[in-house]
Write an enzyme that holds these catalytic residues in place. Structure first.
Site, PDB file in Angstrom:
ATOM      1  CG  ASP A 384      19.879  -8.021  28.279  1.00 58.04           C
ATOM      2  OD1 ASP A 384      20.489  -8.505  27.111  1.00 58.04           O
ATOM      3  OD2 ASP A 384      19.228  -7.032  28.443  1.00 58.04           O
TER       4      ASP A 384
HETATM    5  P1  NAP Z   1      16.011  -5.899  26.123  1.00 63.73           P
HETATM    6  O1  NAP Z   1      17.246  -6.576  26.432  1.00 63.73           O
HETATM    7  O2  NAP Z   1      15.907  -4.758  26.545  1.00 63.73           O
HETATM    8  O3  NAP Z   1      16.241  -6.066  24.744  1.00 63.73           O
HETATM    9  C1  NAP Z   1      15.257  -4.672  24.141  1.00 63.73           C
HETATM   10  C2  NAP Z   1      15.566  -5.283  22.651  1.00 63.73           C
HETATM   11  O4  NAP Z   1      13.620  -4.422  21.954  1.00 63.73           O
HETATM   12  C3  NAP Z   1      16.026  -4.749  22.190  1.00 63.73           C
HETATM   13  O5  NAP Z   1      17.162  -5.321  21.294  1.00 63.73           O
HETATM   14  C4  NAP Z   1      16.012  -3.800  20.819  1.00 63.73           C
HETATM   15  O6  NAP Z   1      16.399  -3.523  20.381  1.00 63.73           O
HETATM   16  C5  NAP Z   1      14.617  -3.799  21.169  1.00 63.73           C
HETATM   17  N1  NAP Z   1      13.780  -2.594  20.882  1.00 63.73           N
HETATM   18  C6  NAP Z   1      13.679  -1.363  21.075  1.00 63.73           C
HETATM   19  N2  NAP Z   1      12.458  -0.813  21.160  1.00 63.73           N
HETATM   20  C7  NAP Z   1      11.921  -1.759  19.893  1.00 63.73           C
HETATM   21  C8  NAP Z   1      10.584  -1.327  19.151  1.00 63.73           C
HETATM   22  N3  NAP Z   1      10.073   0.173  18.630  1.00 63.73           N
HETATM   23  N4  NAP Z   1      10.584  -1.932  18.348  1.00 63.73           N
HETATM   24  C9  NAP Z   1      11.376  -2.850  18.446  1.00 63.73           C
HETATM   25  N5  NAP Z   1      11.855  -3.606  18.694  1.00 63.73           N
HETATM   26  C10 NAP Z   1      12.506  -2.727  19.613  1.00 63.73           C
HETATM   27  O7  NAP Z   1      14.456  -6.368  26.862  1.00 63.73           O
HETATM   28  P2  NAP Z   1      14.689  -7.909  27.491  1.00 63.73           P
HETATM   29  O8  NAP Z   1      14.686  -9.149  26.752  1.00 63.73           O
HETATM   30  O9  NAP Z   1      12.704  -7.524  27.556  1.00 63.73           O
HETATM   31  O10 NAP Z   1      14.804  -7.845  28.819  1.00 63.73           O
HETATM   32  C11 NAP Z   1      14.308  -7.561  29.946  1.00 63.73           C
HETATM   33  C12 NAP Z   1      16.438  -6.758  30.392  1.00 63.73           C
HETATM   34  O11 NAP Z   1      15.917  -6.025  31.664  1.00 63.73           O
HETATM   35  C13 NAP Z   1      16.787  -7.487  30.894  1.00 63.73           C
HETATM   36  O12 NAP Z   1      18.322  -7.705  30.830  1.00 63.73           O
HETATM   37  C14 NAP Z   1      16.268  -7.616  32.326  1.00 63.73           C
HETATM   38  O13 NAP Z   1      17.441  -8.015  33.526  1.00 63.73           O
HETATM   39  C15 NAP Z   1      16.309  -5.943  32.650  1.00 63.73           C
HETATM   40  N6  NAP Z   1      15.648  -5.790  34.386  1.00 63.73           N
HETATM   41  C16 NAP Z   1      14.428  -5.919  33.573  1.00 63.73           C
HETATM   42  C17 NAP Z   1      13.943  -6.134  35.495  1.00 63.73           C
HETATM   43  C18 NAP Z   1      12.096  -6.267  35.124  1.00 63.73           C
HETATM   44  O14 NAP Z   1      11.835  -5.933  36.088  1.00 63.73           O
HETATM   45  N7  NAP Z   1      11.671  -6.485  34.574  1.00 63.73           N
HETATM   46  C19 NAP Z   1      14.675  -5.861  36.405  1.00 63.73           C
HETATM   47  C20 NAP Z   1      16.129  -5.654  36.434  1.00 63.73           C
HETATM   48  C21 NAP Z   1      16.326  -5.555  34.945  1.00 63.73           C
HETATM   49  P3  NAP Z   1      16.607  -2.661  18.612  1.00 63.73           P
HETATM   50  O15 NAP Z   1      17.346  -1.272  19.464  1.00 63.73           O
HETATM   51  O16 NAP Z   1      17.767  -2.713  17.787  1.00 63.73           O
HETATM   52  O17 NAP Z   1      15.564  -2.082  18.658  1.00 63.73           O
END
Ligand code: NAP
Length: 459
Positions: A384
């Site tokens: 994301d």
């Molecule tokens: P993400 O959007 O959750 O995507 C994570 C990606 O990692 C997935 O597409 C998955 O694809 C891949 N993945 C999972 N396991 C894996 C592995 N073992 N090896 C390689 N790839 C792997 O992550 P992000 O870009 O870090 O975004 C964070 C999300 O959390 C955002 O939507 C954000 O708004 C939300 N959020 C975060 C917080 C915070 O404080 N950090 C707070 C509120 C909301 P595959 O399944 O194809 O591997």
């Protein structure tokens, strides 16, 4: 020295330790010390309770401390880094529950004196009960015990009616010198129900923000109960938690470009999302050998870690690969999105644990302008936070969220296991880009394969 003076002096020290601890936590360099300072403050505040006039049931207090401390010690040891949000949620809920329990006991003992103090205690009880039950639901969802976000028909009307009923019962409590058991029970049960009803419709993607908001609620509840029972440690701890929780909630909501009201009353459900324009193109695979060559012979590589790196615990391998690239003369920097992973600072903590120097880690505003000059953007388990639709697709649920401009690098390599969507459940246009190549595999193994090839290519 009399007991009252000793208690007040100790609470003064406790207040300084809490504030100093929190200040230290604002930098990864001093964060560990900060946790220790705040922990010492908590220990002093707990020990001082034994000196309070009228305290008699020391055995019961000791049993509670041993059980609570034991569970916390054990869970702190076994919980995985990726499960930290649910641990924070449940601890936070316990704080809110404790604040509500203090008020319940004081009401039941008929110890509430003065309209203002009774009103504060009632407000603390309402907020604490909402925070307790809401945090339990948040824990259940993040732990996978509650699978779906469920909302009621006319959800927002139900929220308002229930909220107003709780406030009405609270006013009745304040106005009644000796409230009946029925009034007390209905006030507490409906407040608990309000927490459940408010949190049930909220999906995974918004949950970390909600946990932070509930954390701020807990702080408020504890602070109010501190006023009600005249305990300065509770007042200081409550104010510190309430203020820092509110700021953190604001920061996260801003980083996701979603107003808090939108998160609470129009949540992203976390299920695969409809909406958003159709994405053209295909995903093009790259081998570990080619990925290694692209980075080994680059001048500048920007690494974007995300949740997948955390799940795979790949941070050590990532740093090993970065060191090899640097030895070969490549400039390597880490680009961190404020909500990458599942909690604020998630990536910074992991990279610090792997030994990545702080001067190689850059925030979104600092690094975004550098992507067009980077030969390679290496996206490791992030989705994301690098999705370009957030910039241009008004129909997308993440439209307006600031993103890392990985798509603007000369080439992009994305490591992920397959075609899994990100946290918000939507397709990522980056993966279909002309300059993007997909390196499939779990992050740790994929990076290990790249390392082998970089080594073969020599310095
Ligand atoms: P993400 O959007 O959750 O995507 C994570 C990606 O990692 C997935 O597409 C998955 O694809 C891949 N993945 C999972 N396991 C894996 C592995 N073992 N090896 C390689 N790839 C792997 O992550 P992000 O870009 O870090 O975004 C964070 C999300 O959390 C955002 O939507 C954000 O708004 C939300 N959020 C975060 C917080 C915070 O404080 N950090 C707070 C509120 C909301 P595959 O399944 O194809 O591997």
């Amino acid at each position: 020295m009399n007991a009252k003076l000793l208690i007040d002096a100790s609470y003064f020290v406790v207040a300084i330790l809490f504030i100093w601890g929190l200040k230290s936590m604002s930098s990864p360099v001093t964060a560990r010390q900060g946790i220790i300072w705040a922990g010492v403050g908590m220990l002093i505040a707990t020990l001082v309770t034994f000196a309070w006039p009228g305290m008699t049931n020391f055995a019961l207090m000791l049993i509670a401390i041993v059980i609570g401390g034991g569970v916390a010690w054990w869970s702190g040891k076994v919980v995985k880094m990726t499960d930290m949000p649910q641990m924070v949620a449940i601890y936070n809920g316990m704080g809110g529950g404790a604040a509500a329990a203090i008020a319940a006991v004081e009401f039941a003992r008929g110890e509430m004196h003065g309209t203002v103090l009774t009103a504060l205690a009632t407000l603390g009880a309402l907020i604490g009960a909402v925070s307790f039950s809401g945090s339990c639901i948040a824990f259940g969802k993040l732990q996978g015990l509650i699978k779906k976000a469920r909302s009621l028909p006319a959800q927002n009307v139900v929220n308002i009616v229930l909220g107003l009923t709780c406030i009405g019962l609270g006013v009745a409590l304040v106005a009644t010198p000796h409230p009946s058991a029925a009034l007390l029970w209905s006030f507490f049960l409906l407040s608990l129900l309000l927490g459940v009803i408010l949190t049930m419709p909220i999906g995974g993607a918004d949950m970390p923000v909600v946990i932070s908001l509930l954390n701020a609620f807990t702080g408020l509840a504890v602070g109010f109960e501190g006023f009600a029972i005249g305990n300065p440690a509770l007042i200081v701890a409550g104010i510190v938690v309430g203020a820092s929780g509110s700021l953190l909630t604001q920061l996260m909501a801003k980083a996701m470009n979603r107003p808090i009201t939108n998160i609470l009353f129009a949540p992203i459900t976390g299920e695969v999302q409809e909406g958003g324009a159709q994405i053209e193109g295909t995903m093009k695979e790259v081998s570990a050998l080619d990925a290694a060559a692209m980075m080994r012979f680059a001048q500048k590589v920007l690494i974007v870690p995300g949740y997948g790196m955390a799940v795979a615990q790949a941070q050590h391998k990532v740093w090993e690969m970065s060191e090899l690239l640097e030895e070969a003369g490549v400039e390597v920097k880490f680009a961190i999105h404020p909500v990458a992973g599942r909690m604020p600072g998630h990536m910074n903590v992991l990279l610090a644990e792997a030994g990545v120097p702080y001067d190689k880690i850059f925030d979104l505003e600092e690094i975004n302008a550098e992507f067009p000059q980077a030969d390679v953007a290496l996206v490791i388990g992030a989705n994301d936070v690098v999705n370009p639709v957030a910039r241009y697709d008004k129909s997308s649920p993440i439209y307006g969220m600031p993103i890392l401009n990985a798509d603007q690098a000369q080439s992009v390599i994305c490591i992920k296991r397959g075609k899994g969507a990100g946290y918000s459940g939507i397709e990522n246009a980056l993966f279909y880009g002309e300059n993007t190549r997909m390196l499939y595999g779990s992050a740790q193994q994929a990076i290990a394969r790249v390392i082998t090839h970089v080594k073969e290519m020599g310095a």
